[in-house]
Scaffold this motif. Sequence first.
Motif, short mmCIF file in Angstrom:
data_model
loop_
_atom_site.label_atom_id
_atom_site.label_comp_id
_atom_site.label_asym_id
_atom_site.label_seq_id
_atom_site.Cartn_x
_atom_site.Cartn_y
_atom_site.Cartn_z
N ALA A 68 4.42 -27.76 -0.70
CA ALA A 68 4.11 -28.81 -1.50
C ALA A 68 2.97 -28.28 -2.21
O ALA A 68 1.75 -28.64 -2.01
CB ALA A 68 3.59 -29.85 -0.56
N ALA A 69 3.21 -27.64 -3.40
CA ALA A 69 2.15 -26.87 -4.36
C ALA A 69 1.40 -27.87 -4.86
O ALA A 69 2.07 -29.01 -5.46
CB ALA A 69 2.92 -26.02 -5.15
N GLY A 70 -0.01 -27.68 -5.15
CA GLY A 70 -0.80 -28.48 -5.98
C GLY A 70 -0.85 -28.25 -7.49
O GLY A 70 -1.40 -28.84 -8.25
N SER A 71 -0.11 -26.98 -7.57
CA SER A 71 -0.22 -26.56 -9.19
C SER A 71 0.88 -25.44 -9.13
O SER A 71 1.45 -25.01 -8.08
CB SER A 71 -1.61 -25.79 -9.42
OG SER A 71 -1.54 -24.72 -8.52
N ALA A 72 1.33 -25.15 -10.53
CA ALA A 72 2.34 -24.31 -10.74
C ALA A 72 1.82 -22.77 -10.27
O ALA A 72 2.64 -22.06 -9.73
CB ALA A 72 2.47 -24.23 -12.31
N LEU A 73 0.43 -22.25 -10.54
CA LEU A 73 0.05 -21.39 -9.83
C LEU A 73 0.11 -21.10 -8.48
O LEU A 73 0.72 -19.95 -7.92
CB LEU A 73 -1.59 -21.11 -10.35
CG LEU A 73 -2.23 -19.64 -10.02
CD1 LEU A 73 -1.28 -18.37 -10.93
CD2 LEU A 73 -3.34 -19.75 -10.61
N GLU A 74 -0.14 -21.98 -7.76
CA GLU A 74 0.13 -22.17 -6.21
C GLU A 74 1.47 -22.15 -6.01
O GLU A 74 1.89 -21.44 -4.85
CB GLU A 74 -0.50 -23.81 -5.76
CG GLU A 74 -0.49 -23.38 -4.10
CD GLU A 74 -1.11 -24.80 -3.74
OE1 GLU A 74 -0.43 -25.09 -2.34
OE2 GLU A 74 -1.73 -25.81 -4.29
N ALA A 75 2.47 -22.65 -6.57
CA ALA A 75 3.86 -22.45 -6.32
C ALA A 75 4.27 -21.15 -6.40
O ALA A 75 5.34 -20.79 -5.48
CB ALA A 75 4.64 -23.44 -7.20
N VAL A 76 3.73 -20.16 -7.20
CA VAL A 76 4.34 -19.03 -7.47
C VAL A 76 3.47 -18.11 -6.41
O VAL A 76 4.02 -16.66 -6.36
CB VAL A 76 4.47 -18.44 -9.03
CG1 VAL A 76 5.25 -18.89 -9.78
CG2 VAL A 76 2.70 -18.44 -9.37
N GLY A 77 2.61 -18.39 -5.71
CA GLY A 77 2.29 -17.89 -4.61
C GLY A 77 2.94 -17.93 -3.23
O GLY A 77 2.76 -17.19 -2.41
N LEU A 79 6.81 -17.17 -2.04
CA LEU A 79 8.16 -16.90 -2.48
C LEU A 79 9.32 -18.05 -2.30
O LEU A 79 9.41 -18.91 -1.58
CB LEU A 79 8.87 -15.76 -1.75
CG LEU A 79 7.95 -14.68 -1.60
CD1 LEU A 79 8.30 -13.35 -0.84
CD2 LEU A 79 7.85 -14.09 -3.04
N GLY A 80 10.39 -18.14 -3.18
CA GLY A 80 11.42 -18.93 -3.09
C GLY A 80 11.16 -19.98 -4.38
O GLY A 80 10.58 -19.81 -5.28
N TYR A 81 11.93 -21.44 -4.12
CA TYR A 81 11.85 -22.28 -5.20
C TYR A 81 10.54 -22.94 -5.62
O TYR A 81 9.68 -23.00 -4.84
CB TYR A 81 12.46 -23.73 -4.60
CG TYR A 81 12.37 -24.84 -5.71
CD1 TYR A 81 13.16 -24.98 -6.68
CD2 TYR A 81 11.50 -25.60 -5.38
CE1 TYR A 81 13.12 -25.76 -7.52
CE2 TYR A 81 11.36 -26.98 -6.19
CZ TYR A 81 12.31 -26.79 -7.25
OH TYR A 81 12.21 -27.94 -8.07
N GLY A 82 10.27 -22.70 -6.77
CA GLY A 82 9.03 -23.19 -7.26
C GLY A 82 8.83 -24.49 -8.08
O GLY A 82 7.96 -25.28 -7.78
N HIS A 83 9.86 -24.58 -8.83
CA HIS A 83 9.86 -25.82 -9.78
C HIS A 83 11.15 -25.79 -10.48
O HIS A 83 11.72 -24.74 -10.70
CB HIS A 83 8.67 -25.88 -10.92
CG HIS A 83 8.70 -24.85 -11.77
ND1 HIS A 83 8.14 -23.62 -11.47
CD2 HIS A 83 9.23 -24.82 -13.25
CE1 HIS A 83 8.30 -23.01 -12.76
NE2 HIS A 83 8.76 -23.73 -13.91
N MET A 84 11.41 -27.04 -11.28
CA MET A 84 12.48 -27.02 -12.22
C MET A 84 11.63 -27.31 -13.44
O MET A 84 10.73 -27.94 -13.39
CB MET A 84 13.35 -28.23 -11.90
CG MET A 84 13.17 -29.40 -11.85
SD MET A 84 14.38 -30.52 -11.49
CE MET A 84 13.66 -31.92 -11.14
N CYS A 85 12.50 -27.18 -14.55
CA CYS A 85 11.55 -27.12 -16.01
C CYS A 85 12.72 -28.11 -16.99
O CYS A 85 13.73 -27.83 -16.93
CB CYS A 85 11.44 -25.87 -16.68
SG CYS A 85 10.77 -26.21 -18.26
N LEU A 86 12.19 -29.05 -17.43
CA LEU A 86 13.02 -29.99 -18.43
C LEU A 86 12.28 -29.75 -19.90
O LEU A 86 11.18 -29.87 -19.86
CB LEU A 86 12.77 -31.42 -17.88
CG LEU A 86 13.47 -31.77 -16.55
CD1 LEU A 86 12.99 -33.30 -16.16
CD2 LEU A 86 14.93 -31.55 -16.40
#
Length: 138
Positions: A68-77, A79-86
């Motif tokens: 449950a990442a608070g930011s995109a930078l945290e998500a890439v910290g 491994l695994g699914y980080g986000h989807m992009c539209l």
Amino acid sequence: MMVRFDHVGISVPDLEAATAWYCAALDLTAAPPFAVAGTDLRGVMLLHEESGYRIELLHRPDAGPGLAAGSALEAVGTLGYGHMCLCVEEVQAEYDRLIAAGATTRMTPSPAPRAGATVSYVADPWGNLIELIDRKEA
């Protein structure tokens, strides 16, 4: 051999609520729900009629929380699914619309690393990150 991206799958705690939110917020149409025989897995495929992208929502009653990442930078910290992009025409307008629909801010619209583009991040009501980007030519 031709390969193309088909869909992204997202595990959600409430299949009906997530289906309603994604359909309303992203103008998606739900196919009939499905269940996998012999398991407690249920799901539904959502389709954006105009562009053809799809999101598969999946639900298992005893699923545990994940990133449950608070930011995109945290998500890439992690491994695994980080986000989807539209890819959208106007990031600010889509950002405002998704916030009004119940998404939460993760990054307000700002210049993207790619020259001439704008980028933003929101999270759906369950914390999944959604990037919004325009692909305007510089």
